[in-house]
Write a protein that holds these residues in place. Sequence first.
Motif, short mmCIF file in Angstrom:
data_model
loop_
_atom_site.label_atom_id
_atom_site.label_comp_id
_atom_site.label_asym_id
_atom_site.label_seq_id
_atom_site.Cartn_x
_atom_site.Cartn_y
_atom_site.Cartn_z
N ASN A 35 -12.56 -5.53 7.04
CA ASN A 35 -13.13 -6.15 5.67
C ASN A 35 -11.96 -6.40 4.75
OD1 ASN A 35 -12.58 -3.62 4.79
ND2 ASN A 35 -14.10 -2.56 5.72
N LEU A 36 -12.67 -6.64 3.46
CA LEU A 36 -11.88 -7.21 2.43
C LEU A 36 -11.79 -6.46 1.58
CD1 LEU A 36 -13.77 -10.62 2.24
CD2 LEU A 36 -11.61 -10.25 3.17
N ALA A 37 -11.49 -5.09 2.02
CA ALA A 37 -10.97 -3.87 1.09
C ALA A 37 -11.32 -4.10 -0.30
CB ALA A 37 -9.96 -3.36 1.39
N ALA A 38 -12.33 -4.02 -1.17
CA ALA A 38 -12.67 -4.36 -2.42
C ALA A 38 -11.80 -3.27 -3.31
CB ALA A 38 -14.14 -4.08 -2.82
N VAL A 39 -11.70 -1.93 -3.16
CA VAL A 39 -10.90 -0.99 -3.73
C VAL A 39 -9.36 -1.59 -3.71
CG1 VAL A 39 -10.03 1.31 -3.61
CG2 VAL A 39 -12.42 0.84 -3.13
N THR A 40 -8.64 -1.86 -2.59
CA THR A 40 -7.46 -2.66 -2.59
C THR A 40 -7.33 -3.72 -3.42
OG1 THR A 40 -7.20 -1.67 -0.51
CG2 THR A 40 -5.46 -3.00 -0.99
N ALA A 41 -8.32 -4.50 -3.15
CA ALA A 41 -8.39 -5.95 -4.23
C ALA A 41 -8.23 -5.59 -5.62
CB ALA A 41 -9.54 -6.60 -3.69
N GLY A 42 -8.94 -4.63 -6.07
CA GLY A 42 -9.09 -4.20 -7.42
C GLY A 42 -7.95 -3.74 -7.90
N ILE A 43 -7.12 -3.03 -7.30
CA ILE A 43 -5.88 -2.31 -7.31
C ILE A 43 -4.66 -3.55 -7.56
CG2 ILE A 43 -3.68 -0.81 -6.72
CD1 ILE A 43 -6.00 0.89 -5.46
N CYS A 44 -5.02 -4.29 -6.77
CA CYS A 44 -3.79 -5.44 -6.46
C CYS A 44 -4.15 -6.59 -7.49
CB CYS A 44 -3.80 -5.88 -5.13
SG CYS A 44 -3.32 -5.09 -3.99
N CYS A 45 -5.34 -6.79 -8.02
CA CYS A 45 -5.67 -7.84 -8.82
C CYS A 45 -5.32 -7.74 -10.55
CB CYS A 45 -7.24 -8.25 -9.00
SG CYS A 45 -7.47 -8.95 -7.35
N GLY A 46 -5.16 -6.28 -10.90
CA GLY A 46 -5.06 -6.00 -12.16
C GLY A 46 -3.62 -6.00 -12.70
#
Length: 123
Positions: A35-46
């Motif tokens: 899946n598109l791991a929203a938590v990891t995306a949140g960490i990597c986008c900031g």
Amino acid sequence: MLLHTNGYAPNDRLLLSGSSIASMLFVPFGSRAINLAAVTAGICCGRDAHDDPAKRYVAGAEGWAFFILFRLFSSSIVELFVAVLGEPIIAMSGVALLGGCPREKTAARQPSSGHLRIPRFRR
């Protein structure tokens, strides 16, 4: 939504179809879902990942490498925890089950409608 909030413009259709195809390809090897791991995306986008938005992908690559290494050595890590903390984990599991025992004994003693009463543990 998270990527759009941080100033990225991803191709949503490509992301969803790519993760779906990858999930179908890896199911025979024991992978349940990709899946598109929203938590990891949140960490990597900031900004915590990097000040320059063009270099924030490094945080995702490092996370990917950690997940792969953890997966490769997961059985060894579990064995280590069992070897070091085996008895305390078993004791805590037993204590957790004690809460349901009196309730189920009382329920089993009550007259029923002729059906066999099977004790169950509930939360």
